[in-house]
Scaffold this active site. Structure first.
Site, short mmCIF file in Angstrom:
data_model
loop_
_atom_site.label_atom_id
_atom_site.label_comp_id
_atom_site.label_asym_id
_atom_site.label_seq_id
_atom_site.Cartn_x
_atom_site.Cartn_y
_atom_site.Cartn_z
N PRO A 151 16.75 14.94 7.99
CA PRO A 151 17.34 14.42 9.23
C PRO A 151 16.98 15.27 10.46
O PRO A 151 16.71 14.72 11.53
CB PRO A 151 18.85 14.46 8.95
N ARG A 166 0.84 -1.21 0.00
CA ARG A 166 0.00 0.00 0.00
C ARG A 166 0.86 1.25 0.00
O ARG A 166 0.55 2.24 -0.67
CB ARG A 166 -0.96 -0.02 1.20
N THR A 171 10.33 6.63 1.45
CA THR A 171 9.86 5.38 0.86
C THR A 171 10.28 5.31 -0.61
O THR A 171 10.08 6.27 -1.37
CB THR A 171 8.32 5.30 0.99
N GLU A 231 3.43 10.16 7.71
CA GLU A 231 2.29 10.99 7.27
C GLU A 231 1.70 11.78 8.44
O GLU A 231 0.50 12.04 8.48
CB GLU A 231 1.18 10.12 6.66
N GLY A 232 2.55 12.17 9.40
CA GLY A 232 2.09 12.88 10.58
C GLY A 232 1.89 11.90 11.72
O GLY A 232 1.14 10.93 11.58
N THR A 233 2.58 12.15 12.84
CA THR A 233 2.50 11.19 13.95
C THR A 233 1.13 11.25 14.63
O THR A 233 0.36 12.20 14.46
CB THR A 233 3.58 11.48 15.03
#
Ligand code: TGC
Ligand code: FAD
Length: 386
Positions: A135, A91, A165, A365-367
């Site tokens: 980083p 995905r 990714t 994608e945002g914690t």
């Protein structure tokens, strides 16, 4: 197998169900037989990327004119759900390619950029990556240090992106960097550009069937025509993230239901004290709570999908559903693992693999906490990030 306790299928069109079922069949045939070994060996089954292209799973909502499938947002969600039932890494590839690479080229690019890149990305001939995180800057991408200067004939790009990714296998990356006026812009950086390297990040215990890496830019000359002309500012990458976060909210339903159904079946077959595990009240409590939460998550995804189809879904609604659904899937994975006892950690079952994958999904994608703060900002009007 229970996947639709509240009959949400009744809200889907025939075409949506057909596409979902064809992706499900593809996952059963091509992903499930190889995915445990790929994870055990920390290898990415890259041969599946072109097959996903043939399936219409790359660029599913991008217009057909550019090689996409032209599907609606709920179909996109259903595709993500089925792919992640197989594995979050599969995905991930489809959501990066669709929402984070094709979407910005389509939305912010010019006609020449669309025609050059989108058809090859849709077919899987090209693999794309999305470079935002650095980083020193993850949750706070607005502080990015990657920069480019105007050198007359070309832009000169310097800096580094991390945790990207598909970086090591990408043909091109959509890279977010600041210009000389400190404004965030997007450049398409192709793999052969001199000074561009993409080292792999190894030793991951999560998303082991996905390749992750860095994007390093050492005085990279980027042709001026590779700047996406129609976006300036941090809202550019954030708009891409709205699309990818939405897809994740559906995707994790696939992983969550797969864990739940594995635990349900195991609890009906495995006996202790001469009785199936499913007959114990504590097991039933776990199964009932899991199904309740998964069903609520499914309804939220469907509703946000309907809003998205009408262009009415807000970024805060998408944050809420991403956070809720990933958290639900992770809780379900942990509870399901308990129901299997020692078998819960075995690669003969998918649960531990899903659980470890979801430990990344809850961060990327945002914690989990950043999405909570986005909701807090939306309901109070006060940003608590800084
Ligand atoms: P802030 O000052 O709030 O906003 C800056 C500008 O951006 C706009 N904006 C948005 N626009 C559209 N959609 C959204 N969701 C938006 N969020 C913010 C905002 O309106 C403003 O626009 P303008 O025109 O006024 O300048 O920004 P901030 O610096 O305070 O930061 C807040 C924020 C929201 C960026 C931060 O909280 C956040 O979301 N951090 C998370 C970063 C993140 O999600 N990174 C993901 C990297 S990609 C990835 O993980 C891929 S995984 C791939 C896979 O394998 O599946
Ligand atoms: P940090 O920002 O350092 O946060 C660490 C902790 O502090 C978190 O718990 C966070 O919630 C908390 N925190 C931070 N700020 C606050 C605050 N203001 N208030 C309260 N708590 C706070 N990025 C890309 O750009 N492209 C990709 O393709 C990509 N793929 C990824 C693939 C994987 C497998 C992983 C694990 C990550 C990937 N990422 C990618 C990066 C991902 O988006 C970041 O890891 C994520 O945004 C968090 O950033 P960070 O890891 O630097 O954590």
């Amino acid at each position: 197998m229970i996947t639709d306790y509240f009959k949400t299928d009744e809200f889907l069109t025939g075409e949506q169900k057909l596409i979902r079922d064809s992706v499900r069949a593809w996952v059963n045939k091509n992903v499930l037989p190889i995915i445990d070994e790929a994870n055990q060996k920390h290898q990415s089954p890259t041969e599946l990327i072109k097959q996903m292209g043939e399936l219409g799973a790359l660029g599913s909502f991008i217009p057909e004119k550019y090689g996409g499938s032209g599907f609606d947002q709920i179909t996109y969600g259903l595709i993500m759900q089925e792919l992640e039932r197989g594995d979050s890494s599969i995905r991930s590839t489809a959501s990066v390619q669709t929402s984070l690479v094709m979407y910005p080229i389509y939305e912010f690019g010019n006609e020449a950029q669309r025609n050059t890149y989108l058809p090859k990305l849709a077919s899987g001939e090209f693999v794309g990556a999305f470079g935002l995180t650095e980083p020193n800057h993850g949750s706070d991408p607005g502080s990015m240090e990657t920069k480019f200067t105007d050198e007359g004939d070309y832009f000169l790009l310097n800096g580094a992106k991390m945790w990207i990714t598909n970086a090591p296998i990408c043909d091109l990356a959509v890279v977010w960097a600041k210009d000389e006026e400190n404004k965030v812009r997007a450049l398409i950086v192709e793999k052969d550009f001199e000074g561009f390297s993409r080292p792999e990040t190894v030793k991951k215990w999560s998303l082991r069937a996905s390749v992750t890496g860095e994007l390093v830019f050492d005085k990279v000359k980027v042709p001026k025509e590779n700047l996406l002309p129609n976006i300036v500012g941090l809202k550019g990458p954030m708009m891409c993230l709205n699309s990818a976060r939405y897809g994740i909210a559906w995707g994790v339903l696939g992983a969550g239901f797969d864990c739940f159904n594995t635990a349900l079946q195991y609890s009906q077959e495995r006996k202790q004290f001469n009785k199936p595990l499913a007959s114990f009240q504590l097991t039933q409590k776990k199964l009932s709570e899991m199904l309740t939460e998964l069903t609520a998550a499914q309804l939220m995804a469907l509703r946000v999908g309907q809003l998205k189809n009408e262009n009415k879904a807000t970024p805060a609604q998408i944050s809420m559903v991403k956070r809720n659904n990933v958290h639900t899937a992770l809780k379900v994975a942990r509870e399901s693992r308990q129901i299997l006892g020692a078998m819960g950690i075995s690669g003969d079952f998918p649960i531990m693999r899903h659980m470890m994958n979801l430990e990344s999904v809850i961060t990327y994608e945002g914690t989990h906490d950043i999405h909570l703060l986005i909701t807090g900002y939306d309901i109070t009007g006060i940003p608590a990030f800084k």
